[in-house]
Scaffold this motif. Structure first.
Motif, PDB file in Angstrom:
ATOM      1  N   TYR A  98       0.872  -1.320  -0.047  1.00  0.00           N
ATOM      2  CA  TYR A  98      -0.080   0.111  -0.002  1.00  0.00           C
ATOM      3  C   TYR A  98       0.994   1.201  -0.065  1.00  0.00           C
ATOM      4  O   TYR A  98       2.215   1.176   0.407  1.00  0.00           O
ATOM      5  CB  TYR A  98      -1.010   0.062   1.116  1.00  0.00           C
ATOM      6  N   LEU A  99       0.210   2.290  -0.577  1.00  0.00           N
ATOM      7  CA  LEU A  99       0.882   3.698  -0.311  1.00  0.00           C
ATOM      8  C   LEU A  99      -0.215   4.560  -0.261  1.00  0.00           C
ATOM      9  O   LEU A  99      -1.186   4.897  -1.182  1.00  0.00           O
ATOM     10  CB  LEU A  99       1.765   3.811  -1.635  1.00  0.00           C
ATOM     11  N   ASP A 100      -0.465   5.228   0.864  1.00  0.00           N
ATOM     12  CA  ASP A 100      -1.775   5.915   1.299  1.00  0.00           C
ATOM     13  C   ASP A 100      -1.304   7.171   1.793  1.00  0.00           C
ATOM     14  O   ASP A 100      -0.404   7.270   2.477  1.00  0.00           O
ATOM     15  CB  ASP A 100      -2.612   4.968   2.121  1.00  0.00           C
ATOM     16  N   ILE A 101      -2.149   8.162   1.564  1.00  0.00           N
ATOM     17  CA  ILE A 101      -2.243   9.383   2.128  1.00  0.00           C
ATOM     18  C   ILE A 101      -3.450   9.467   3.117  1.00  0.00           C
ATOM     19  O   ILE A 101      -4.584   9.710   2.741  1.00  0.00           O
ATOM     20  CB  ILE A 101      -2.218  10.319   1.184  1.00  0.00           C
ATOM     21  N   VAL A 102      -3.160   9.686   4.570  1.00  0.00           N
ATOM     22  CA  VAL A 102      -4.160   9.646   5.410  1.00  0.00           C
ATOM     23  C   VAL A 102      -4.194  10.583   6.306  1.00  0.00           C
ATOM     24  O   VAL A 102      -2.999  11.279   6.879  1.00  0.00           O
ATOM     25  CB  VAL A 102      -3.999   8.047   6.061  1.00  0.00           C
ATOM     26  N   SER A 103      -5.240  10.755   7.239  1.00  0.00           N
ATOM     27  CA  SER A 103      -5.289  11.592   8.404  1.00  0.00           C
ATOM     28  C   SER A 103      -4.196  11.143   9.492  1.00  0.00           C
ATOM     29  O   SER A 103      -4.606   9.713   9.776  1.00  0.00           O
ATOM     30  CB  SER A 103      -6.538  11.679   8.839  1.00  0.00           C
ATOM     31  N   ASP A 129      -4.867  19.488   3.065  1.00  0.00           N
ATOM     32  CA  ASP A 129      -5.435  20.553   3.419  1.00  0.00           C
ATOM     33  C   ASP A 129      -4.747  20.754   4.764  1.00  0.00           C
ATOM     34  O   ASP A 129      -4.901  22.180   5.229  1.00  0.00           O
ATOM     35  CB  ASP A 129      -6.975  20.724   3.625  1.00  0.00           C
ATOM     36  N   ASP A 130      -4.075  19.848   5.578  1.00  0.00           N
ATOM     37  CA  ASP A 130      -3.632  19.933   6.697  1.00  0.00           C
ATOM     38  C   ASP A 130      -2.538  18.719   6.994  1.00  0.00           C
ATOM     39  O   ASP A 130      -2.189  18.130   5.812  1.00  0.00           O
ATOM     40  CB  ASP A 130      -4.876  19.581   7.709  1.00  0.00           C
ATOM     41  N   LEU A 131      -1.981  18.474   8.120  1.00  0.00           N
ATOM     42  CA  LEU A 131      -0.897  17.611   8.259  1.00  0.00           C
ATOM     43  C   LEU A 131      -1.593  16.282   7.809  1.00  0.00           C
ATOM     44  O   LEU A 131      -2.699  15.827   8.175  1.00  0.00           O
ATOM     45  CB  LEU A 131      -0.417  17.562   9.661  1.00  0.00           C
ATOM     46  N   VAL A 132      -0.683  15.608   7.223  1.00  0.00           N
ATOM     47  CA  VAL A 132      -1.003  14.227   6.535  1.00  0.00           C
ATOM     48  C   VAL A 132      -0.011  13.207   6.855  1.00  0.00           C
ATOM     49  O   VAL A 132       1.096  13.532   7.076  1.00  0.00           O
ATOM     50  CB  VAL A 132      -1.483  14.103   5.118  1.00  0.00           C
ATOM     51  N   LEU A 133      -0.372  12.027   7.059  1.00  0.00           N
ATOM     52  CA  LEU A 133       0.745  10.841   7.025  1.00  0.00           C
ATOM     53  C   LEU A 133       0.657  10.196   5.832  1.00  0.00           C
ATOM     54  O   LEU A 133      -0.357   9.605   5.224  1.00  0.00           O
ATOM     55  CB  LEU A 133       0.212   9.791   8.047  1.00  0.00           C
ATOM     56  N   ILE A 134       2.021  10.009   5.028  1.00  0.00           N
ATOM     57  CA  ILE A 134       2.033   9.241   3.818  1.00  0.00           C
ATOM     58  C   ILE A 134       2.712   8.244   4.041  1.00  0.00           C
ATOM     59  O   ILE A 134       3.886   8.261   4.647  1.00  0.00           O
ATOM     60  CB  ILE A 134       2.698  10.121   2.651  1.00  0.00           C
TER      61      ILE A 134
END
Length: 172
Positions: free
Chosen positions: A126-131, A142-147
């Motif tokens: 997986y390779l995800d961009i999440v809260s 729009d704000d801090l994310v965890l990639i």
């Protein structure tokens, strides 16, 4: 972000950690950001079960070349070692694209996946961009994310992640 370790893995983790907290009664517990999903699950458990424990998430320790430090790294066959950096390089690409003003998560994810999948020997889990609070996928940065991502190369599963937002951080 998917629980790619199998359903119930984090239930087992929280059971063990809860028992440990009940026995030891610590005031602080340290977890690594490298396993961000686990750290968040433990933080949630501490809140839900009213444990009087401060959870401290420690930064990822990296090898000289940038690979996230793990005991698994010694199992990477030498001919795959340089290629094991593909996940890290993809995360940096995502951060650089955000720095340059690309906030669409779909486009960011595609650009990062393209980098990793150039190597036919890599199996991308997986390779995800999440809260970073909920681990739910986001549509825009729009704000801090965890990639975060996981991949296999040379029979070894590697995980890595970075925190980034429209205003940085631009290094880790």
């Amino acid at each position: 972000m998917r629980d790619v370790t199998g359903q119930g893995h984090f239930r087992g983790v929280t059971t063990v950690v809860a028992k440990l907290f009940n026995l030891v009664r610590p005031t602080r517990a340290y977890f690594g950001q490298k396993d961000a999903q686990q750290a968040l699950v433990v933080q949630r458990m501490v809140i839900d079960l009213n444990f009087n424990v401060e959870i401290i998430v420690c930064p990822i320790v990296r090898e000289e070349d940038g690979l996230a430090l793990s005991s698994r790294n010694r199992n990477i066959p030498p001919e795959y070692r340089d290629r094991a950096l593909a996940l890290r390089e993809a995360l940096i690409r995502g951060r650089n694209l955000i720095h340059d003003g690309q906030y669409d998560a779909f486009q960011l994810t595609n650009a990062m996946q393209e980098m990793v999948l150039q190597d036919p020997e890599i199996e991308l889990d997986y390779l995800d961009i999440v809260s970073p609070e909920t681990l739910e996928e986001v549509e825009r940065v729009d704000d801090l994310v965890l990639i975060a991502g996981a991949m296999k190369i040379g029979g070894v599963r590697l995980i890595d992640n970075i925190l980034v937002g429209p205003d940085g951080p631009w290094s880790d």
